[in-house]
Design a protein around this motif. Structure first.
Motif, short mmCIF file in Angstrom:
data_model
loop_
_atom_site.label_atom_id
_atom_site.label_comp_id
_atom_site.label_asym_id
_atom_site.label_seq_id
_atom_site.Cartn_x
_atom_site.Cartn_y
_atom_site.Cartn_z
N ASN A 20 0.83 -1.21 0.00
CA ASN A 20 0.00 0.00 0.00
C ASN A 20 0.86 1.25 0.00
O ASN A 20 0.57 2.24 -0.69
N LYS A 23 2.32 1.58 -3.42
CA LYS A 23 1.28 2.04 -4.34
C LYS A 23 1.06 3.54 -4.21
O LYS A 23 0.97 4.27 -5.20
N CYS A 333 -10.61 -9.91 -2.48
CA CYS A 333 -9.24 -9.47 -2.23
C CYS A 333 -8.59 -10.39 -1.20
O CYS A 333 -9.20 -10.75 -0.20
N GLY A 334 -7.34 -10.75 -1.48
CA GLY A 334 -6.62 -11.66 -0.59
C GLY A 334 -6.67 -13.10 -1.02
O GLY A 334 -5.98 -13.95 -0.44
N HIS A 376 -3.35 -6.37 -10.88
CA HIS A 376 -4.18 -5.81 -9.80
C HIS A 376 -3.93 -6.51 -8.46
O HIS A 376 -4.81 -6.47 -7.58
N SER A 378 -2.92 -7.48 -4.71
CA SER A 378 -2.82 -6.72 -3.46
C SER A 378 -1.41 -6.81 -2.89
O SER A 378 -0.89 -5.85 -2.33
N ARG A 379 -0.75 -7.98 -3.05
CA ARG A 379 0.66 -8.14 -2.66
C ARG A 379 1.24 -9.37 -3.37
O ARG A 379 0.52 -10.18 -3.93
N GLY A 398 -6.24 -8.47 -5.66
CA GLY A 398 -6.44 -7.12 -5.13
C GLY A 398 -7.26 -6.28 -6.09
O GLY A 398 -7.90 -6.79 -7.01
N THR A 399 -7.19 -4.98 -5.88
CA THR A 399 -7.91 -4.06 -6.76
C THR A 399 -7.07 -2.82 -7.02
O THR A 399 -7.59 -1.71 -7.15
N THR A 400 -5.76 -3.01 -7.11
CA THR A 400 -4.85 -1.89 -7.34
C THR A 400 -4.92 -1.45 -8.80
O THR A 400 -5.29 -2.21 -9.69
N CYS A 406 -12.29 -6.01 -6.49
CA CYS A 406 -11.31 -7.10 -6.35
C CYS A 406 -11.50 -8.13 -7.47
O CYS A 406 -12.60 -8.67 -7.64
#
Length: 425
Positions: A20, A23, A333-334, A376, A378-379, A398-400, A406
């Motif tokens: 995060n 990002k 997400c995750g 996208h 999350s990690r 994730g949804t980056t 997500c």
């Protein structure tokens, strides 16, 4: 080719710090502030819907304002007509009142004339008059003369009474006209009052509609500006995605050529070694087989449903065709993401459109250089240069980046060019 060359910023060999935080840092580099980004189609849809609603309200209030103006103009015209009618009615009333007054004077004069005639007739119609003539021994000529006097007196009296009756009838007619004139005046006054009230009401309505139109116009302008901003952002982000895809393709095409050339050299070396060995052993050389396929091809990176397939899309707002360059898998997400096949992690980095992304080169499969890309995230769970096995967890959903929720955006590059992932799954 050097691993990690795709990244805009160098990829660290160890796991990155808090994704995060990374990002936020990269977002700042891309566009100074996340608050200024309207990256999702959902936001664009909302802004366009808000503008459409404001446009509909604007047209409605403009129509209402125009109608109110028209009614006000009609009411003002009706007010002028009513005022004219009232003026004419009041003039007619004044004339009728004058006629009645004149008639009353005429009645009074005729009553006086009739009264005198009646008194004279009364005096001359005393029964003793005719009797006295007889008793005095009047001659027949004198008696006839007396009777003629009576007839004359009675004639005068009858004419006076007739004139009086006629004058009274005329006065009654004038009084009736006066009453009608008074009724008309009262009606015209009421009508004039109504038109004045209507003009007042419509004047207030026009003022209110004008204010509402001004407010809606301002809202419409704000909504239009927001929609235009989001349209421009949507277009800019799509162009950014296209540029990123083109940039990656150029690098992966070069990698694919180098990979195939290396494979060809390895095979040529193996064939040369086989020929040398066969010559030494005095036997025909054996055919050197191609390397086996990578674990039987690709598998699903997530065991879930597809939310959006690969292919061309017509943008309903921007009105152009765009390529959805991967297959979207819906997942929270995750959710762990698995390598679609064994290979080497060549790149991982953050992009404003694709978010956190990781690349795995799977080598040559069925004669094609294949690279899979997972977007996208999350990690991450794998680092650049790491060899991973098919099914191994390499990251998490994730949804980056340019994302509305997500999900995993899964891409396949064949000889460096993006293709439909379902061809390989």
């Amino acid at each position: 080719m050097t691993a990690g060359a795709l990244a805009v910023v160098p990829s660290a060999s160890a796991d990155p710090p808090d994704p995060n935080a990374q990002k936020k840092q990269l977002d700042s580099q891309i566009n100074q502030s996340k608050a200024d980004l309207h990256e999702s189609y959902d936001q664009l849809s909302k802004s366009v819907a808000a503008y459409n609603q404001a446009e509909a309200q604007y047209k409605a209030v403009q129509a209402r304002y125009a109608a109110a103006q028209g009614k006000l103009a009609s009411a003002k015209a009706a007010d002028v007509v009513a005022a004219g009618k009232l003026k004419a009615a009041e003039q007619a009333l004044a004339t009728a009142r004058a006629n009645v007054a004149q008639g009353q004077k005429e009645i009074a004069a005729k009553k006086a004339l009739a009264g005198r005639a009646v008194r004279s007739a009364y005096q001359q119609q005393n029964p003793l008059v005719g009797l006295s003539i007889v008793l005095r021994g009047a001659s027949p000529a004198d008696l006839a003369s007396g009777m003629q006097v009576q007839r004359n007196v009675f004639g005068i009296t009858g004419n006076a009474i007739t004139n009086l009756n006629n004058a009274q009838a005329q006065l009654a007619n004038k009084q009736a006209k006066l009453a009608e004139a008074e009724r008309i005046v009262a009606a015209q006054r009421a009508e004039a009052a109504r038109t004045v009230q209507e003009v007042t009401r419509l004047t207030q309505q026009v003022a209110a509609d004008k204010a509402a139109a001004a407010a809606v116009t301002a809202t419409r302008l704000v909504a239009q500006q927001a929609a235009e901003k989001d349209k421009n952002s949507e277009l800019a982000h799509y162009q950014s995605l296209v540029a990123e895809r083109s940039r990656v393709e150029q690098i992966l095409i070069a990698r694919a050529r180098a990979e195939k050339a290396a494979a060809a050299r390895r095979k040529a070396a193996a064939e040369a070694a086989e020929r040398a060995k066969a010559k030494k052993e005095h036997r025909p050389p054996k055919q050197v087989p191609d390397p086996p396929d990578n674990d039987g091809g690709l598998s699903y990176p997530i065991n879930t449903y597809i939310t959006s397939p690969y292919g061309m899309r017509f943008h309903p707002i921007l009105h152009y065709w765009k390529l959805h360059d991967g297959t979207d898998f819906g997942a929270g997400c995750g959710t762990p993401i698995h390598a679609a096949a064994s290979g080497v992690v060549t790149d991982r980095y953050y992009n404003g459109g694709y978010g956190n992304r990781i690349f795995i080169s799977h080598g040559v499969i069925d004669g094609d250089s294949v690279t899979t890309v997972y977007n996208h995230l999350s990690r991450y769970k794998a680092r650049v240069g790491q060899r991973v096995k098919k099914g191994q967890v390499i990251g998490y959903v994730g949804t980056t980046g340019y994302s509305t929720g997500c999900h995993l955006h899964f891409m396949v590059y064949e000889d460096g060019r993006v293709v439909n992932p379902m061809k390989w799954l």
